[in-house]
Design a protein around this motif. Structure first.
Motif, PDB file in Angstrom:
ATOM      1  N   LEU A  76      -5.489   3.323  -2.241  1.00 48.58           N
ATOM      2  CA  LEU A  76      -5.725   2.158  -3.097  1.00 48.58           C
ATOM      3  C   LEU A  76      -4.819   2.185  -4.325  1.00 48.58           C
ATOM      4  O   LEU A  76      -4.312   1.144  -4.758  1.00 48.58           O
ATOM      5  N   HIS A  77      -4.615   3.381  -4.882  1.00 43.65           N
ATOM      6  CA  HIS A  77      -3.720   3.511  -6.033  1.00 43.65           C
ATOM      7  C   HIS A  77      -2.284   3.141  -5.649  1.00 43.65           C
ATOM      8  O   HIS A  77      -1.617   2.360  -6.350  1.00 43.65           O
ATOM      9  N   LYS A  78      -1.828   3.688  -4.548  1.00 39.21           N
ATOM     10  CA  LYS A  78      -0.460   3.392  -4.102  1.00 39.21           C
ATOM     11  C   LYS A  78      -0.318   1.928  -3.720  1.00 39.21           C
ATOM     12  O   LYS A  78       0.723   1.305  -3.942  1.00 39.21           O
ATOM     13  N   GLN A  79      -1.359   1.379  -3.113  1.00 37.76           N
ATOM     14  CA  GLN A  79      -1.309  -0.018  -2.694  1.00 37.76           C
ATOM     15  C   GLN A  79      -1.180  -0.954  -3.893  1.00 37.76           C
ATOM     16  O   GLN A  79      -0.419  -1.928  -3.847  1.00 37.76           O
ATOM     17  N   ARG A  80      -1.900  -0.677  -4.957  1.00 44.06           N
ATOM     18  CA  ARG A  80      -1.776  -1.493  -6.185  1.00 44.06           C
ATOM     19  C   ARG A  80      -0.359  -1.395  -6.748  1.00 44.06           C
ATOM     20  O   ARG A  80       0.229  -2.395  -7.179  1.00 44.06           O
ATOM     21  N   LYS A  81       0.176  -0.183  -6.729  1.00 43.06           N
ATOM     22  CA  LYS A  81       1.534   0.018  -7.238  1.00 43.06           C
ATOM     23  C   LYS A  81       2.549  -0.695  -6.344  1.00 43.06           C
ATOM     24  O   LYS A  81       3.512  -1.313  -6.835  1.00 43.06           O
ATOM     25  N   TYR A  82       2.321  -0.626  -5.034  1.00 46.31           N
ATOM     26  CA  TYR A  82       3.224  -1.286  -4.087  1.00 46.31           C
ATOM     27  C   TYR A  82       3.231  -2.795  -4.319  1.00 46.31           C
ATOM     28  O   TYR A  82       4.291  -3.430  -4.349  1.00 46.31           O
ATOM     29  N   ASN A  86      14.615   1.326  -2.153  1.00 38.13           N
ATOM     30  CA  ASN A  86      13.561   2.295  -1.846  1.00 38.13           C
ATOM     31  C   ASN A  86      12.584   2.369  -3.021  1.00 38.13           C
ATOM     32  O   ASN A  86      12.952   2.798  -4.112  1.00 38.13           O
ATOM     33  N   LEU A  87      11.357   1.965  -2.778  1.00 37.53           N
ATOM     34  CA  LEU A  87      10.346   1.966  -3.832  1.00 37.53           C
ATOM     35  C   LEU A  87       9.751   3.356  -4.064  1.00 37.53           C
ATOM     36  O   LEU A  87       9.022   3.567  -5.040  1.00 37.53           O
ATOM     37  N   GLY A  88      10.024   4.295  -3.160  1.00 36.51           N
ATOM     38  CA  GLY A  88       9.627   5.684  -3.364  1.00 36.51           C
ATOM     39  C   GLY A  88       8.139   5.927  -3.510  1.00 36.51           C
ATOM     40  O   GLY A  88       7.718   6.793  -4.284  1.00 36.51           O
ATOM     41  N   LEU A  89       7.323   5.196  -2.780  1.00 33.49           N
ATOM     42  CA  LEU A  89       5.871   5.318  -2.942  1.00 33.49           C
ATOM     43  C   LEU A  89       5.268   6.468  -2.133  1.00 33.49           C
ATOM     44  O   LEU A  89       4.168   6.925  -2.431  1.00 33.49           O
ATOM     45  N   ASN A  90       5.951   6.893  -1.103  1.00 34.98           N
ATOM     46  CA  ASN A  90       5.525   8.056  -0.319  1.00 34.98           C
ATOM     47  C   ASN A  90       4.087   7.947   0.184  1.00 34.98           C
ATOM     48  O   ASN A  90       3.256   8.826  -0.040  1.00 34.98           O
ATOM     49  N   PHE A  91       3.794   6.888   0.918  1.00 36.18           N
ATOM     50  CA  PHE A  91       2.491   6.770   1.572  1.00 36.18           C
ATOM     51  C   PHE A  91       2.290   7.891   2.598  1.00 36.18           C
ATOM     52  O   PHE A  91       1.155   8.204   2.956  1.00 36.18           O
ATOM     53  N   GLU A  92       3.370   8.490   3.060  1.00 36.00           N
ATOM     54  CA  GLU A  92       3.262   9.514   4.094  1.00 36.00           C
ATOM     55  C   GLU A  92       2.489  10.747   3.648  1.00 36.00           C
ATOM     56  O   GLU A  92       1.983  11.502   4.481  1.00 36.00           O
ATOM     57  N   GLU A  93       2.368  10.943   2.337  1.00 39.36           N
ATOM     58  CA  GLU A  93       1.601  12.094   1.867  1.00 39.36           C
ATOM     59  C   GLU A  93       0.104  11.936   2.149  1.00 39.36           C
ATOM     60  O   GLU A  93      -0.668  12.896   2.049  1.00 39.36           O
TER      61      GLU A  93
END
Length: 388
Positions: free
Chosen positions: A85-91, A64-71
């Protein structure tokens, strides 16, 4: 890979909810690990603990990468873009790190956020996309409630995906209709979803209960179903309707009030784990969806001996049901015809039994052993091309 035992990685948003994709990924991951002996890892981005709503083999590893795109769901459009975009770069960074560490033979994406970059990760794996939606509903927004700049962005975003799909080693779709939706792609393979149940019995079809299973969303058409039921309940007063779905039922409860539906015979439940038990306690499955990528619920109900009524929406139901054989395919949004056919089935026990028997027979071709073998053949084909 060692002795034909491939390393498989699945990339999918979550396993914790009761959705169809979650169910199918869990079933296939279990089969790959337990029966075929593959080394299987599922990488998710959502859910605090990565637990699976559906049973998952202890041989299947979950990261589980724990990125929480659901927020992103409940914030303004422009803030959503920046945070996305921030989460996508981290993903991209985290997924690249995991794949380079695992070095899988095959990476399967359910075509969510990672499709934007997964082809550029040079981990040596074959990349397979697994499409669970029809093309018209892939990356779709509800234009009824969208501003013009949101529509422009999503139209651009939707069209852009083709350039990534064409780079995949294979794009797996669920029906023959879905194959024809992508004429610009030459890398398509049709493999249906597997039946997720090991059914021990068959419904007696004597309980006066209609059932549907899904999620409380516009696509699933429960607003249409309630309008149908408001007609049917007055003519078949000893039958009841049970809806089992994930999501928020509040708008549908209000619609029940508006339609003066008898709440003693129409129940809106949350999702359920033991779906087999609910099928076996029912006599008819209704599927009022506006759109379906496949229709796994239809196959499950047929395996339990239930006749099926479904709108003839694109792709799914028509690939499973032969009208008048295992059930009825109703012209999409024809409430009167749906109501009439439902009443016909309610009043004809012999017809229910005949359709239920035909459905049980047809469901056999969706057993995991059959579908799993098709996936094994695909893996072997991709590996042999490189002489592995």
């Amino acid at each position: 890979m060692r002795d034909g035992k491939y390393k498989i990685v699945y990339c999918t948003p979550a396993l914790y909810s009761a959705g169809g994709t979650e169910r199918v990924v869990s079933v296939k991951a279990n089969y790959f690990a337990d029966v075929l002996g593959y080394d299987v890892t599922v990488i998710v981005t959502e859910g605090k603990n990565g637990n699976s709503f559906f049973p998952l083999s202890n041989k299947v590893k979950v990261i589980n990468l724990g990125l929480n795109f659901e927020e992103l769901w409940n914030i303004s459009f422009f803030r959503k873009i920046l945070l996305y975009l921030h989460k996508q770069r981290k993903y991209r960074k985290l997924l690249t790190k995991e794949l380079m560490s695992i070095r899988p033979d095959v990476t399967i994406t359910t075509l969510r956020r990672e499709i934007n970059f997964i082809n550029s990760i040079n981990d040596g794996s074959k990349k397979i996309g697994e499409q669970h939606l029809s093309r018209t509903n892939y990356r779709k927004i509800d234009t009824r409630f969208s501003k013009y700049y949101e529509k422009l962005f999503f139209w651009w975003w939707k069209d852009r995906v083709v350039s990534e799909l064409v780079k995949l080693n294979r794009l797996v779709v669920l029906t023959n209709d879905a194959v024809s939706e992508w004429p610009e792609l030459a890398n398509i393979r049709m493999i249906p979803d597997p039946l997720s149940l090991k059914v021990d019995g068959s419904s007696s079809l004597t309980t006066k209960r209609v059932i549907t299973i899904g999620r409380y969303s516009y696509e699933k058409g429960y607003d249409i179903l309630l309008r149908i039921w408001s007609v049917v309940e007055k003519k078949c007063t000893d039958w009841q309707l049970d809806v089992y779905a994930m999501g928020d039922p509040t708008p549908y409860v209000k619609l029940m009030d508006d339609l003066s539906i008898d709440k003693r015979r129409c129940h809106l439940h949350s999702s359920v784990v033991d779906v087999e038990d609910e099928y076996l306690k029912s006599s008819i499955l209704v599927q009022p969806s506006r759109t379906e990528g496949f229709g796994l619920v239809i196959v499950e109900a047929m395996a339990c001996g239930l006749p099926v009524l479904s709108f003839d929406c694109e792709n799914g139901p028509r690939s499973i049901i032969s009208d008048g054989e295992e059930g009825f395919l109703i012209p999409t949004f024809d409430i009167e015809e749906f109501s009439n056919r439902l009443i016909q089935l309610m009043n004809d026990a012999d017809l229910r039994k005949s359709m239920g028997e035909k459905g049980r027979k047809k469901s056999q071709c969706y057993q995991i052993e059959s579908v799993g073998n098709q996936w094994k053949q695909l893996f072997d084909e991709l590996m042999q091309k490189d002489g592995i």
